[in-house]
Design a protein around this motif. Structure first.
Motif, PDB file in Angstrom:
ATOM      1  N   VAL A  15      40.648  48.240  35.835  1.00 20.83           N
ATOM      2  CA  VAL A  15      41.886  47.887  36.255  1.00 20.83           C
ATOM      3  C   VAL A  15      41.984  47.056  37.311  1.00 20.83           C
ATOM      4  O   VAL A  15      42.634  46.163  37.438  1.00 20.83           O
ATOM      5  N   ALA A  16      40.956  47.048  38.304  1.00 24.23           N
ATOM      6  CA  ALA A  16      41.036  46.218  39.405  1.00 24.23           C
ATOM      7  C   ALA A  16      40.582  44.859  38.956  1.00 24.23           C
ATOM      8  O   ALA A  16      41.154  43.838  39.709  1.00 24.23           O
ATOM      9  N   ILE A  17      39.566  44.666  38.218  1.00 25.54           N
ATOM     10  CA  ILE A  17      39.441  43.405  37.444  1.00 25.54           C
ATOM     11  C   ILE A  17      40.693  42.601  36.631  1.00 25.54           C
ATOM     12  O   ILE A  17      40.737  41.589  37.062  1.00 25.54           O
ATOM     13  N   ILE A  18      41.246  43.424  35.960  1.00 25.36           N
ATOM     14  CA  ILE A  18      42.518  42.834  35.378  1.00 25.36           C
ATOM     15  C   ILE A  18      43.379  42.483  36.148  1.00 25.36           C
ATOM     16  O   ILE A  18      43.953  41.383  36.392  1.00 25.36           O
ATOM     17  N   ALA A  19      43.711  43.527  37.253  1.00 28.04           N
ATOM     18  CA  ALA A  19      44.914  43.162  38.111  1.00 28.04           C
ATOM     19  C   ALA A  19      44.343  42.133  38.956  1.00 28.04           C
ATOM     20  O   ALA A  19      45.217  41.317  39.562  1.00 28.04           O
ATOM     21  N   GLY A  20      43.307  41.858  39.595  1.00 29.09           N
ATOM     22  CA  GLY A  20      42.910  40.685  40.469  1.00 29.09           C
ATOM     23  C   GLY A  20      42.911  39.577  39.441  1.00 29.09           C
ATOM     24  O   GLY A  20      43.428  38.327  40.352  1.00 29.09           O
ATOM     25  N   GLY A  21      42.694  39.453  38.276  1.00 31.19           N
ATOM     26  CA  GLY A  21      42.682  38.052  37.408  1.00 31.19           C
ATOM     27  C   GLY A  21      44.278  37.753  37.502  1.00 31.19           C
ATOM     28  O   GLY A  21      44.588  36.710  37.547  1.00 31.19           O
ATOM     29  N   MET A  22      45.282  38.896  37.137  1.00 30.04           N
ATOM     30  CA  MET A  22      46.572  38.515  37.262  1.00 30.04           C
ATOM     31  C   MET A  22      46.962  37.890  38.508  1.00 30.04           C
ATOM     32  O   MET A  22      47.777  37.085  38.457  1.00 30.04           O
ATOM     33  N   VAL A  23      46.755  38.279  39.643  1.00 32.12           N
ATOM     34  CA  VAL A  23      47.006  37.945  41.112  1.00 32.12           C
ATOM     35  C   VAL A  23      46.595  36.516  41.266  1.00 32.12           C
ATOM     36  O   VAL A  23      47.399  35.786  41.464  1.00 32.12           O
ATOM     37  N   LEU A  24      45.516  36.511  40.715  1.00 30.82           N
ATOM     38  CA  LEU A  24      44.790  35.040  40.849  1.00 30.82           C
ATOM     39  C   LEU A  24      45.522  34.000  40.234  1.00 30.82           C
ATOM     40  O   LEU A  24      45.931  32.950  40.688  1.00 30.82           O
ATOM     41  N   THR A  25      45.991  34.316  38.971  1.00 26.06           N
ATOM     42  CA  THR A  25      46.515  33.510  37.986  1.00 26.06           C
ATOM     43  C   THR A  25      48.099  33.195  38.588  1.00 26.06           C
ATOM     44  O   THR A  25      48.433  32.288  38.471  1.00 26.06           O
ATOM     45  N   GLY A  26      48.529  34.284  38.904  1.00 23.83           N
ATOM     46  CA  GLY A  26      49.947  34.147  39.776  1.00 23.83           C
ATOM     47  C   GLY A  26      49.924  33.270  40.819  1.00 23.83           C
ATOM     48  O   GLY A  26      50.931  32.406  41.178  1.00 23.83           O
ATOM     49  N   LEU A  27      48.994  33.374  41.621  1.00 24.04           N
ATOM     50  CA  LEU A  27      48.740  32.499  42.762  1.00 24.04           C
ATOM     51  C   LEU A  27      48.621  31.097  42.446  1.00 24.04           C
ATOM     52  O   LEU A  27      49.169  30.179  43.095  1.00 24.04           O
ATOM     53  N   ALA A  28      47.733  30.880  41.371  1.00 24.77           N
ATOM     54  CA  ALA A  28      47.525  29.387  41.086  1.00 24.77           C
ATOM     55  C   ALA A  28      48.631  28.681  40.562  1.00 24.77           C
ATOM     56  O   ALA A  28      48.929  27.534  40.622  1.00 24.77           O
ATOM     57  N   THR A  29      49.624  29.682  39.847  1.00 23.81           N
ATOM     58  CA  THR A  29      50.705  28.864  39.328  1.00 23.81           C
ATOM     59  C   THR A  29      51.825  28.632  40.512  1.00 23.81           C
ATOM     60  O   THR A  29      52.636  27.551  40.467  1.00 23.81           O
ATOM     61  N   LEU A  30      51.730  29.204  41.883  1.00 23.85           N
ATOM     62  CA  LEU A  30      52.485  29.113  42.646  1.00 23.85           C
ATOM     63  C   LEU A  30      52.187  27.803  43.549  1.00 23.85           C
ATOM     64  O   LEU A  30      53.035  27.123  44.174  1.00 23.85           O
ATOM     65  N   LEU A  31      50.873  27.619  43.482  1.00 22.86           N
ATOM     66  CA  LEU A  31      50.331  26.426  44.557  1.00 22.86           C
ATOM     67  C   LEU A  31      50.664  25.039  43.543  1.00 22.86           C
ATOM     68  O   LEU A  31      50.743  24.431  43.121  1.00 22.86           O
TER      69      LEU A  31
END
Length: 92
Positions: free
Chosen positions: A76-92
């Motif tokens: 869960v931590a790996i999947i959630a971390g990947g989703m958070v990083l993907t969300g941050l990459a789209t905001l930048l």
């Protein structure tokens, strides 16, 4: 300048036999010519020697539960971390 001789691989290689020159044969032991494929009495199979025997007690069950819970938490931590990083990459 000299060049290396390239062998001709289309021709068969001559076979050298040591027994043809000496004229004698190596004696064979009759015990090893036709060995049986049957297992001997009292022997065990290879899989029986390494088969794990796990006791089914409360202590062993709790360790297995903690192991599975830790694996799920890590997934869960790996999947959630990947989703958070993907969300941050789209905001930048």
């Amino acid at each position: 300048m000299s060049y290396a001789r390239i062998p001709n691989f289309s021709q068969p290689v001559p076979v050298r036999s040591t027994s043809a020159r000496t004229g004698r044969q190596i004696p064979l032991d009759r015990r090893f010519i036709a060995m049986p494929d049957e297992t001997q009495p009292g022997t065990i199979e290879a899989w029986e020697a390494v088969a794990p025997i796990r006791p089914d007690t409360a202590h062993s069950r709790s360790l297995r539960f903690l192991d599975v819970a830790g694996e799920l938490l890590a997934a869960v931590a790996i999947i959630a971390g990947g989703m958070v990083l993907t969300g941050l990459a789209t905001l930048l």
